[in-house]
Enzyme design. Structure first.
Site, PDB file in Angstrom:
ATOM      1  N   CYS A 335      61.134  27.408 -11.024  1.00  0.00           N
ATOM      2  CA  CYS A 335      60.168  28.488 -11.173  1.00  0.00           C
ATOM      3  C   CYS A 335      59.230  28.242 -12.346  1.00  0.00           C
ATOM      4  CB  CYS A 335      60.931  29.791 -11.348  1.00  0.00           C
ATOM      5  SG  CYS A 335      60.273  31.034 -10.283  1.00  0.00           S
ATOM      6  N   GLU A 336      58.463  27.158 -12.261  1.00  0.00           N
ATOM      7  CA  GLU A 336      57.473  26.832 -13.292  1.00  0.00           C
ATOM      8  C   GLU A 336      56.334  26.112 -12.608  1.00  0.00           C
ATOM      9  OE1 GLU A 336      58.022  25.178 -17.070  1.00  0.00           O
ATOM     10  OE2 GLU A 336      60.051  25.933 -17.310  1.00  0.00           O
TER      11      GLU A 336
END
Ligand code: LLP
Length: 409
Positions: A335-336
């Site tokens: 989640c980046e």
């Protein structure tokens, strides 16, 4: 002599697909035969030098054993790596521990190991490190790490030669060597310019080596070796040429000049990078305006180099059918927004396709993390016809195993 580079297209797609199907993805595959070939070329280019494998590139026991059997020594950067080198069967006299601001436990371990195995060499790059070794009663083999004042490498984060963090300034070295000679058995001097040196960095390499040669001649000490570090680059892009090892070796010998000591080199990446691929499976194909986003099950936690250095690794689809080529942005499950391998021309990807990511054998598994509670992948060693899982896949239970909680919750 083996080819100076193994390109991603040369890997056997059927075999790789079979391994991914048998062991799941993401999966690192390391070809030990190729590791051996890389070592043999390095040893042939530097016939009168000691080749110390920089273990930090890949510490798999199978890789260490392969290189030790082939004749390499091991350059270690922590107590953990020394432990791994010894347990892979490396004779202590071929183990060098390069201490960089070493934690107490590392020095305790190194000193007590050297007590049992006096062949071990400790490389110190700060006067403090030497004082801390002396406090522990260490009088054994010591190598001085010098900051040569010239750096090189593929990225500012991996250029060490002119970075004050590493080594004692070279103008301080002759005095320091004389000072510590009665406290330790001073056996060598060491410097490392940086990582990922290409043909264009040869001037920097030459300068570093020539300064080391001068230092060796300047000191009165009877040195066993002059270690000029590693950093030999490999081509990550198809258009890049492999390093001309003969040219580097010749430049090294010329720049070193006459010294009454053995030359040592410390390649990490060169020996293992093109011997490894990372296999990953497509799980999402998402047209988004002009862009095509392809989600795969490997990400920055599996292979950190693209996110960390903007490094480019080749990607090849192992899907068998002929398909039209599209431009796709290959991204991981983390989640980046930095979790992206890059944009690639690929045969139109489908959910379930396997992709192979090249040059993953160096600083791949080694820099993997459990961020986002992602278990680290399995690794498979192949060697000729043989193949076996040499490091099992982690489970979520492995990831959470250290949690102990607190009494009040
Ligand atoms: N010797 C010393 C003292 C080093 O610090 C290093 C790498 C080497 C040898 C081996 O360098 P090589 O031949 O592998 O380039 N994680 C980065 C590379 C960091 C290298 C640190 N030191 C990357 O993925 O590019």
């Amino acid at each position: 002599m083996s080819s100076p580079v193994r390109r991603l297209v040369e890997w056997d797609a059927t075999r790789l697909s079979g391994l991914a199907n048998a062991h799941g993805t993401p999966l690192y595959v390391q070809d030990l035969g190729r590791v051996r070939e890389n070592y043999d070329r390095m040893a042939a280019a530097f016939p009168d030098a000691t080749v110390m494998y920089a273990a930090k590139a890949n510490t798999a026991k199978t890789v260490l054993k392969t290189l030790v059997e082939a004749g390499a020594g091991i350059e270690c950067t922590s107590a953990g790596e020394v432990e791994r080198a010894l347990s892979a069967g490396c004779p202590p006299e071929r183990v060098q521990y390069t201490a960089v601001n070493p934690p107490e436990e590392d020095l305790d371990y190194a000193v007590s190991t050297a007590r049992d195995d006096p062949g071990l060499t400790i490389t110190a790059g700060a006067e403090d490190t030497m004082a801390r070794l002396a406090e522990r009663g260490y009088r054994g083999r010591l190598c001085l790490r010098v900051n040569p004042g010239v750096g090189a490498g593929h990225h500012e984060k991996v250029s060490t030669g002119a970075n004050a963090k590493f080594g004692v300034p070279i103008d301080r070295a002759p005095g320091l060597l004389a000072e510590v000679a009665d406290r330790f058995d001073v056996v060598g001097i060491h410097a490392h310019a940086g990582s990922g040196i290409s043909g264009e960095d040869l001037a920097a390499h030459r300068e570093l080596v020539s300064r080391m040669g001068e230092l060796a001649r300047e000191t009165d000490l009877d040195l066993e070796f002059v270690d000029v570090g590693g950093g030999f680059g490999v081509p990550y892009r198809p258009e890049e040429k492999p390093l001309d090892l003969e040219r580097v070796a010749q430049a090294t010998r010329e720049a070193l000049g006459e010294v009454d000591a053995t030359l040592a080199v410390e390649p990490g990446r060169y020996l293992v990078a093109d011997a490894g691929v990372l296999l990953t499976r497509v799980n999402t194909v998402k047209p988004a305006g002009e862009e095509l986003v392809v989600g795969v099950d490997a990400g920055m936690t599996t292979l950190a180099r693209p996110a960390m250095y903007g490094a480019r690794h080749g990607i090849r689809s192992l899907a068998a059918e002929e398909r039209e080529t599209v431009e796709a942005t290959v991204t991981g499950p983390i989640c980046e927004s930095g979790d992206v391998f890059g944009t690639y021309e690929l045969p139109a990807p489908d959910r379930g396709d396997l992709l192979a990511i090249g040059n993953a054998g160096a600083y791949g598994y080694e820099m993997a993390s459990q961020y986002n509670s992602r278990p680290r992948p399995a690794t498979v060693a192949v060697d000729g016809e043989e193949s076996a899982v040499d490091r099992r896949r982690e489970t979520v239970a492995d990831v959470t195993r250290l949690e102990r909680g607190v009494p009040w919750l």
